[in-house]
Design a protein around this motif. Structure first.
Motif, PDB file in Angstrom:
ATOM      1  N   GLY A 231       0.842  -1.194   0.000  1.00  0.00           N
ATOM      2  CA  GLY A 231       0.000   0.000   0.000  1.00  0.00           C
ATOM      3  C   GLY A 231       0.872   1.236   0.000  1.00  0.00           C
ATOM      4  O   GLY A 231       2.102   1.156   0.127  1.00  0.00           O
ATOM      5  N   ILE A 232       0.244   2.399  -0.126  1.00  0.00           N
ATOM      6  CA  ILE A 232       1.011   3.641  -0.211  1.00  0.00           C
ATOM      7  C   ILE A 232       1.736   3.945   1.097  1.00  0.00           C
ATOM      8  O   ILE A 232       2.654   4.772   1.141  1.00  0.00           O
ATOM      9  N   GLY A 233       1.350   3.235   2.172  1.00  0.00           N
ATOM     10  CA  GLY A 233       2.085   3.369   3.423  1.00  0.00           C
ATOM     11  C   GLY A 233       3.540   2.962   3.292  1.00  0.00           C
ATOM     12  O   GLY A 233       4.345   3.196   4.208  1.00  0.00           O
ATOM     13  N   VAL A 234       3.908   2.364   2.172  1.00  0.00           N
ATOM     14  CA  VAL A 234       5.281   1.963   1.926  1.00  0.00           C
ATOM     15  C   VAL A 234       6.208   3.186   1.892  1.00  0.00           C
ATOM     16  O   VAL A 234       7.412   3.077   2.166  1.00  0.00           O
ATOM     17  N   VAL A 235       5.652   4.371   1.582  1.00  0.00           N
ATOM     18  CA  VAL A 235       6.476   5.587   1.553  1.00  0.00           C
ATOM     19  C   VAL A 235       7.016   5.873   2.955  1.00  0.00           C
ATOM     20  O   VAL A 235       8.202   6.189   3.129  1.00  0.00           O
ATOM     21  N   ARG A 236       6.140   5.786   3.959  1.00  0.00           N
ATOM     22  CA  ARG A 236       6.601   5.983   5.337  1.00  0.00           C
ATOM     23  C   ARG A 236       7.552   4.858   5.745  1.00  0.00           C
ATOM     24  O   ARG A 236       8.503   5.079   6.490  1.00  0.00           O
ATOM     25  N   ALA A 237       7.312   3.661   5.248  1.00  0.00           N
ATOM     26  CA  ALA A 237       8.183   2.536   5.578  1.00  0.00           C
ATOM     27  C   ALA A 237       9.611   2.791   5.074  1.00  0.00           C
ATOM     28  O   ALA A 237      10.583   2.425   5.745  1.00  0.00           O
ATOM     29  N   ILE A 238       9.751   3.402   3.901  1.00  0.00           N
ATOM     30  CA  ILE A 238      11.077   3.732   3.381  1.00  0.00           C
ATOM     31  C   ILE A 238      11.798   4.657   4.359  1.00  0.00           C
ATOM     32  O   ILE A 238      12.978   4.460   4.693  1.00  0.00           O
ATOM     33  N   LEU A 270      18.372  -0.509  -5.547  1.00  0.00           N
ATOM     34  CA  LEU A 270      18.568   0.544  -4.555  1.00  0.00           C
ATOM     35  C   LEU A 270      17.491   1.611  -4.688  1.00  0.00           C
ATOM     36  O   LEU A 270      17.196   2.083  -5.781  1.00  0.00           O
ATOM     37  N   ILE A 271      16.880   1.972  -3.545  1.00  0.00           N
ATOM     38  CA  ILE A 271      15.977   3.126  -3.481  1.00  0.00           C
ATOM     39  C   ILE A 271      16.783   4.244  -2.832  1.00  0.00           C
ATOM     40  O   ILE A 271      16.961   4.260  -1.610  1.00  0.00           O
ATOM     41  N   ARG A 272      17.261   5.155  -3.646  1.00  0.00           N
ATOM     42  CA  ARG A 272      18.158   6.196  -3.122  1.00  0.00           C
ATOM     43  C   ARG A 272      17.395   7.090  -2.156  1.00  0.00           C
ATOM     44  O   ARG A 272      16.379   7.693  -2.516  1.00  0.00           O
ATOM     45  N   ALA A 273      17.876   7.168  -0.928  1.00  0.00           N
ATOM     46  CA  ALA A 273      17.244   8.012   0.082  1.00  0.00           C
ATOM     47  C   ALA A 273      18.357   8.668   0.884  1.00  0.00           C
ATOM     48  O   ALA A 273      19.064   8.008   1.649  1.00  0.00           O
ATOM     49  N   ASP A 274      18.531   9.975   0.701  1.00  0.00           N
ATOM     50  CA  ASP A 274      19.626  10.698   1.332  1.00  0.00           C
ATOM     51  C   ASP A 274      19.130  11.583   2.458  1.00  0.00           C
ATOM     52  O   ASP A 274      18.077  12.233   2.349  1.00  0.00           O
ATOM     53  N   LEU A 275      19.885  11.602   3.539  1.00  0.00           N
ATOM     54  CA  LEU A 275      19.595  12.487   4.661  1.00  0.00           C
ATOM     55  C   LEU A 275      20.256  13.826   4.376  1.00  0.00           C
ATOM     56  O   LEU A 275      21.482  13.924   4.254  1.00  0.00           O
ATOM     57  N   VAL A 276      19.441  14.879   4.271  1.00  0.00           N
ATOM     58  CA  VAL A 276      19.934  16.206   3.899  1.00  0.00           C
ATOM     59  C   VAL A 276      19.684  17.176   5.044  1.00  0.00           C
ATOM     60  O   VAL A 276      18.560  17.271   5.551  1.00  0.00           O
ATOM     61  N   SER A 277      20.729  17.873   5.474  1.00  0.00           N
ATOM     62  CA  SER A 277      20.606  18.879   6.532  1.00  0.00           C
ATOM     63  C   SER A 277      20.449  20.260   5.911  1.00  0.00           C
ATOM     64  O   SER A 277      21.234  20.658   5.045  1.00  0.00           O
ATOM     65  N   GLN A 278      19.421  20.963   6.355  1.00  0.00           N
ATOM     66  CA  GLN A 278      19.163  22.291   5.818  1.00  0.00           C
ATOM     67  C   GLN A 278      18.449  23.127   6.871  1.00  0.00           C
ATOM     68  O   GLN A 278      17.467  22.683   7.479  1.00  0.00           O
ATOM     69  N   ASP A 279      18.969  24.335   7.116  1.00  0.00           N
ATOM     70  CA  ASP A 279      18.384  25.254   8.097  1.00  0.00           C
ATOM     71  C   ASP A 279      18.235  24.598   9.462  1.00  0.00           C
ATOM     72  O   ASP A 279      17.228  24.774  10.169  1.00  0.00           O
ATOM     73  N   THR A 282      17.083  18.082   9.563  1.00  0.00           N
ATOM     74  CA  THR A 282      17.472  16.965   8.705  1.00  0.00           C
ATOM     75  C   THR A 282      16.224  16.348   8.093  1.00  0.00           C
ATOM     76  O   THR A 282      15.263  16.037   8.800  1.00  0.00           O
ATOM     77  N   ARG A 283      16.216  16.242   6.794  1.00  0.00           N
ATOM     78  CA  ARG A 283      15.075  15.635   6.116  1.00  0.00           C
ATOM     79  C   ARG A 283      15.575  14.561   5.157  1.00  0.00           C
ATOM     80  O   ARG A 283      16.744  14.540   4.760  1.00  0.00           O
ATOM     81  N   LEU A 284      14.675  13.669   4.813  1.00  0.00           N
ATOM     82  CA  LEU A 284      14.997  12.566   3.921  1.00  0.00           C
ATOM     83  C   LEU A 284      14.525  12.881   2.511  1.00  0.00           C
ATOM     84  O   LEU A 284      13.353  13.195   2.298  1.00  0.00           O
ATOM     85  N   VAL A 285      15.438  12.809   1.569  1.00  0.00           N
ATOM     86  CA  VAL A 285      15.107  13.053   0.160  1.00  0.00           C
ATOM     87  C   VAL A 285      15.186  11.717  -0.571  1.00  0.00           C
ATOM     88  O   VAL A 285      16.256  11.120  -0.700  1.00  0.00           O
ATOM     89  N   VAL A 286      14.036  11.231  -1.034  1.00  0.00           N
ATOM     90  CA  VAL A 286      13.958   9.921  -1.688  1.00  0.00           C
ATOM     91  C   VAL A 286      13.906  10.085  -3.196  1.00  0.00           C
ATOM     92  O   VAL A 286      13.114  10.893  -3.717  1.00  0.00           O
ATOM     93  N   ALA A 287      14.739   9.345  -3.892  1.00  0.00           N
ATOM     94  CA  ALA A 287      14.751   9.353  -5.363  1.00  0.00           C
ATOM     95  C   ALA A 287      14.538   7.919  -5.837  1.00  0.00           C
ATOM     96  O   ALA A 287      15.504   7.199  -6.116  1.00  0.00           O
ATOM     97  N   PRO A 288      13.274   7.469  -5.929  1.00  0.00           N
ATOM     98  CA  PRO A 288      13.020   6.069  -6.299  1.00  0.00           C
ATOM     99  C   PRO A 288      13.381   5.801  -7.756  1.00  0.00           C
ATOM    100  O   PRO A 288      13.247   6.680  -8.611  1.00  0.00           O
ATOM    101  N   PRO A 289      13.837   4.594  -8.063  1.00  0.00           N
ATOM    102  CA  PRO A 289      14.078   4.240  -9.468  1.00  0.00           C
ATOM    103  C   PRO A 289      12.753   4.259 -10.227  1.00  0.00           C
ATOM    104  O   PRO A 289      11.678   4.152  -9.637  1.00  0.00           O
ATOM    105  N   GLN A 290      12.842   4.397 -11.538  1.00  0.00           N
ATOM    106  CA  GLN A 290      11.651   4.600 -12.362  1.00  0.00           C
ATOM    107  C   GLN A 290      10.625   3.484 -12.188  1.00  0.00           C
ATOM    108  O   GLN A 290       9.420   3.739 -12.053  1.00  0.00           O
TER     109      GLN A 290
END
Length: 310
Positions: A231-238, A270-279, A282-290
């Motif tokens: 289900g779409i809850g998989v986004v939070r699971a990532i 790989l589901i690219r998910a980078d921890l990015v620090s800003q202001d 820290t937030r998670l930026v996810v770049a899923p493969p196509q």
């Protein structure tokens, strides 16, 4: 009679060896000398006997095969590494060049590609960053198989890796427990050996895997975390898996990867998910493969599991 014998000797005389083999033998003798050994080659060139601080027989079939695949400029390094390896492993209670002895001791272990560096191992990429490496030996003392050892075997690298996965599966069935990661339920597969990831290729034998696959985290060599893609809850699971994997990765002595992967149709992505620090945050930026992004789009309009609708 003498003329007949000379004619017979000419017929049975051994053909001249290829110049490449002669040159490799010269290099082997030179390296052996720098290591404090003299050497004697078998008449067929198949083995080399080192005499010095100890006496060792060295199989050369795999080394010769490896040399044929490499440029001559690489030969000094290949020969030096191989003879040094033979000396370093001389005390092992098995001959890794003998498949009959090595086969029951074959296992696999995952490594980050970056961690392997220039190490010469036998393996296959599961993803761009993860390599399944062929090992031989007992328990924690298991070490990677070198190409020169594999080259002595009458089977391919692919067959050897499959045999290793089979050994690992027969050795140990990982325990499966349930864990809660901030409201996200995951299955934790744990084992006592570094080959627990070998069970990834047969994940459906350990737990149910839906048609869209499962999220997988591999923070350490003895642990695998799995969450079904249902289900779409998989986004939070990532997010939860990525944060948990990072914490485990930072703490574990057997750290493997802080990333999250997608297991689907026998492939790991790989589901690219980078921890990015800003202001200051820290937030998670996810770049899923196509391909996985398409799955997410389909899940977004699909009712959640257990949702009976209005």
């Amino acid at each position: 009679m003498r003329l007949f014998r000379r004619h017979r000797d000419r017929q049975t005389r051994r053909a001249a060896r290829p110049v490449e083999e002669v040159d490799l033998d010269s290099l082997l003798a030179l390296v052996a000398d720098t290591l404090g050994y003299t050497c004697a080659f078998a008449s067929d060139g198949g083995t080399l006997t080192l005499s010095g601080p100890r006496r060792l027989a060295v199989r050369l079939a795999g080394l010769r095969a490896e040399a044929r695949r490499r440029s001559r400029e690489d030969w000094p390094v290949i020969v030096s590494e191989y003879l040094s390896h033979v000396l370093a492993t001389a005390g092992e209670p098995f001959d890794a060049c003998d498949l009959a002895q090595a086969r029951p001791l074959l296992r696999t272990r995952l490594h980050l590609d970056d961690d392997l560096g220039a190490a010469r191992v036998v393996g296959r990429h599961l993803t761009a960053d993860l390599v399944e490496v062929l090992t031989v030996g007992y328990g924690e003392a298991a070490r990677p198989v070198r190409p020169e050892e594999l080259g002595c075997w009458p089977i391919s690298a692919a067959k050897a890796l499959e045999a290793a996965v089979g050994n690992a599966r027969r050795d140990e069935r990982p325990s499966v427990t349930e864990a809660d990661l901030g409201g996200v339920t995951v299955k934790r597969l744990s084992g006592t050996t570094a080959s627990v990831a070998a069970h990834l290729r047969h994940l459906d034998a350990c737990l149910p895997v839906p048609a869209d696959g499962a999220l997988v985290a591999l923070p350490g060599s003895t642990t695998m975390l799995v969450h079904p893609v249902e289900g779409i809850g998989v986004v939070r699971a990532i997010e939860r898996l990525r944060l948990f994997a990072q914490r485990e990765y930072d703490l574990r002595a057997d750290a493997l990867s802080p990333q999250v992967y997608w297991w689907h149709d026998g492939r790991l992505t790989l589901i690219r998910a980078d921890l990015v620090s800003q202001d200051g945050q820290t937030r998670l930026v996810v770049a899923p493969p196509q391909e996985f992004a398409r799955v997410l789009a389909a899940l977004a309009v699909r009712p959640e599991p257990g949702d009976s609708g209005s």
